[in-house]
Enzyme design. Structure first.
Site, PDB file in Angstrom:
ATOM      1  N   GLU A 128      -1.683   6.295  -1.269  1.00 53.37           N
ATOM      2  CA  GLU A 128      -3.088   6.485  -0.883  1.00 53.37           C
ATOM      3  C   GLU A 128      -3.121   7.699   0.053  1.00 53.37           C
ATOM      4  O   GLU A 128      -3.716   8.717  -0.241  1.00 53.37           O
ATOM      5  CB  GLU A 128      -3.643   5.232  -0.188  1.00 53.37           C
ATOM      6  CG  GLU A 128      -5.101   5.339   0.252  1.00 53.37           C
ATOM      7  CD  GLU A 128      -5.549   4.191   1.173  1.00 53.37           C
ATOM      8  OE1 GLU A 128      -4.689   3.514   1.783  1.00 53.37           O
ATOM      9  OE2 GLU A 128      -6.783   3.991   1.314  1.00 53.37           O
TER      10      GLU A 128
ATOM     11  N   HIS B 295       0.861  -1.183   0.000  1.00 50.03           N
ATOM     12  CA  HIS B 295       0.000   0.000   0.000  1.00 50.03           C
ATOM     13  C   HIS B 295       0.898   1.233   0.000  1.00 50.03           C
ATOM     14  O   HIS B 295       1.757   1.377   0.875  1.00 50.03           O
ATOM     15  CB  HIS B 295      -0.862   0.047   1.260  1.00 50.03           C
ATOM     16  CG  HIS B 295      -2.070  -0.827   1.238  1.00 50.03           C
ATOM     17  ND1 HIS B 295      -2.003  -2.183   1.135  1.00 50.03           N
ATOM     18  CD2 HIS B 295      -3.401  -0.528   1.315  1.00 50.03           C
ATOM     19  CE1 HIS B 295      -3.233  -2.689   1.154  1.00 50.03           C
ATOM     20  NE2 HIS B 295      -4.104  -1.702   1.264  1.00 50.03           N
TER      21      HIS B 295
ATOM     22  N   ASP C 145     -12.377  -2.733   0.767  1.00 49.19           N
ATOM     23  CA  ASP C 145     -13.171  -3.195   1.928  1.00 49.19           C
ATOM     24  C   ASP C 145     -14.644  -2.900   1.615  1.00 49.19           C
ATOM     25  O   ASP C 145     -15.220  -1.941   2.159  1.00 49.19           O
ATOM     26  CB  ASP C 145     -12.759  -2.428   3.186  1.00 49.19           C
ATOM     27  CG  ASP C 145     -11.251  -2.436   3.412  1.00 49.19           C
ATOM     28  OD1 ASP C 145     -10.728  -3.446   3.881  1.00 49.19           O
ATOM     29  OD2 ASP C 145     -10.597  -1.425   3.069  1.00 49.19           O
TER      30      ASP C 145
HETATM   31  N1  ADE Z   1      -6.600  -1.999   5.690  1.00 47.38           N
HETATM   32  C1  ADE Z   1      -7.813  -2.221   5.203  1.00 47.38           C
HETATM   33  N2  ADE Z   1      -8.109  -1.329   4.236  1.00 47.38           N
HETATM   34  C2  ADE Z   1      -7.035  -0.523   4.110  1.00 47.38           C
HETATM   35  C3  ADE Z   1      -6.708   0.588   3.288  1.00 47.38           C
HETATM   36  N3  ADE Z   1      -7.553   1.073   2.380  1.00 47.38           N
HETATM   37  N4  ADE Z   1      -5.506   1.167   3.452  1.00 47.38           N
HETATM   38  C4  ADE Z   1      -4.681   0.692   4.368  1.00 47.38           C
HETATM   39  N5  ADE Z   1      -4.919  -0.345   5.158  1.00 47.38           N
HETATM   40  C5  ADE Z   1      -6.091  -0.954   5.043  1.00 47.38           C
HETATM   41 ZN    ZN Z   2      -6.217  -1.837   0.917  1.00 45.07          ZN
END
Ligand code: ADE
Ligand code: ZN
Length: 328
Positions: A193, A190, A272
């Site tokens: 973001e 990740h 999610d």
């Molecule tokens: N854990 C679950 N969703 C997430 C996200 N969008 N960014 C970082 N960690 C996460």
């Molecule tokens: Zn994620």
């Protein structure tokens, strides 16, 4: 778009738990998790950092391998109902047995068993990617990486990092990523973001990942956009998640259209889904409305995703063949 065959590369298993499922577990275990839901029974949070807290509170109801078996079945049934034929799900030894390798094996066995069952009944293929959790720190990440390394194989195929992107730096986790790489796992992180373009550079340079979870903030750096296109770095883009969490104010402002036009290898996922009131069908519908994308574009994105999937070549060929049958 519901029946359109889809490949999803970025789905957090606990984050896909329907609220009613979590409420049911809480009731069975006499747990009070009322703060997790709003008056309509939906997950409630005010920003990303609160989201992470609510996520962890909801996940606290998942306490046994059997709970994860039930969760996996529920999640895959829902994904398959939205046309997903292949899904890569983020799994967390932190939540599955507290990073103990023996306990993790039991959880993983239960998740795989449910995945096999779902493949037989719904045709959906699942592979697992272990993620360490950034705000739990580098030491716990090493234990998580050991769980991943000990169970690496044709089903548990990748390693990554999720959690609070503003906590620490990618290089703090380099040891864990090295361990995962040496065990033959493929890597994603990740980034881009909550961190800007530099966070994506750091993930690529310091962790050696081949895919980036989100990565959309590279849009702020035209030279980096060009570099990603040239190096064919794949972005696991989750537009509905970004809009729901306020990374972008609305779908029009989301850079996925521009990134695709610039030749960056973008893919589409939900992250999610019940937290963000989305499904893969909703994502495709909104993208089609916003960017005027037709079935041909979606087929291209799914082919990119299938080629970037962390699965064996036989599975990839099977997925690509099913995508090829899509009319456009
Ligand atoms: N854990 C679950 N969703 C997430 C996200 N969008 N960014 C970082 N960690 C996460
Ligand atoms: Zn994620």
């Amino acid at each position: 778009m519901r029946d359109f065959p889809k490949v999803e590369l970025h789905l957090h298993l606990e984050g896909a738990a329907p609220p009613a499922f979590i409420r049911g577990l809480a009731r069975e275990k006499n747990m009070d998790i009322s703060g997790v839901f709003d008056e309509h029974g939906n997950y409630a949070f005010k920003d990303f950092w609160h989201f992470l807290k609510v996520y962890e509170a909801a996940t606290s109801t998942l306490q046994t391998a059997e709970d994860y078996h039930r969760l996996t079945l529920a999640v895959l049934e829902e994904s398959a109902a939205h046309g997903v034929i292949y899904t890569e799900s983020f799994l967390s030894p932190d939540f599955c047995g507290g990073r103990d390798v023996g306990a993790w094996r039991e959880y993983l066995h239960a998740i795989r068993d449910a995945a096999d069952q779902a493949e037989k009944s719904h045709g959906i293929i699942m592979r697992g990617v272990v993620t360490c959790i950034r705000h739990f720190g580098p030491e716990k990440a090493k234990e998580t990486a050991l769980c991943a390394a000990e169970t690496a194989g044709d089903w548990l195929t990748g390693f990554g990092i999720a959690g609070d992107e503003t906590a620490g730096k990618p290089k703090d986790f380099a040891y864990s990523f090295d361990m995962a790489r040496e065990a033959g796992l493929r890597l994603t992180a990740h980034a881009g973001e909550w961190g800007g373009p530099q966070s994506v550079r750091d993930a690529l340079n310091d962790l050696g990942v081949e895919r980036i979870g989100h990565g959309v903030r590279v849009a702020e750096d035209p030279a980096l956009v060009e570099e990603l296109a040239e190096k064919e770095v794949v972005l696991e883009v989750c537009p509905g998640s970004n809009v729901a969490l306020g990374v972008y104010p609305n779908w029009r402002a989301h850079p996925i259209g521009m990134l695709f036009d610039k030749g960056v290898k973008v893919t589409v996922s939900t992250d999610d889904p019940p937290f963000f009131h989305t499904t893969m069908t909703d994502e495709y519908d909104r993208l089609s409305d916003t960017f005027d994308w037709d079935d041909g574009v979606f087929k291209t994105l799914n082919t990119i995703a299938a080629n970037a999937a962390f699965c064996d070549e036989k599975t990839r060929a099977n997925v690509l063949e099913r995508l090829e049958k899509t009319d456009d």
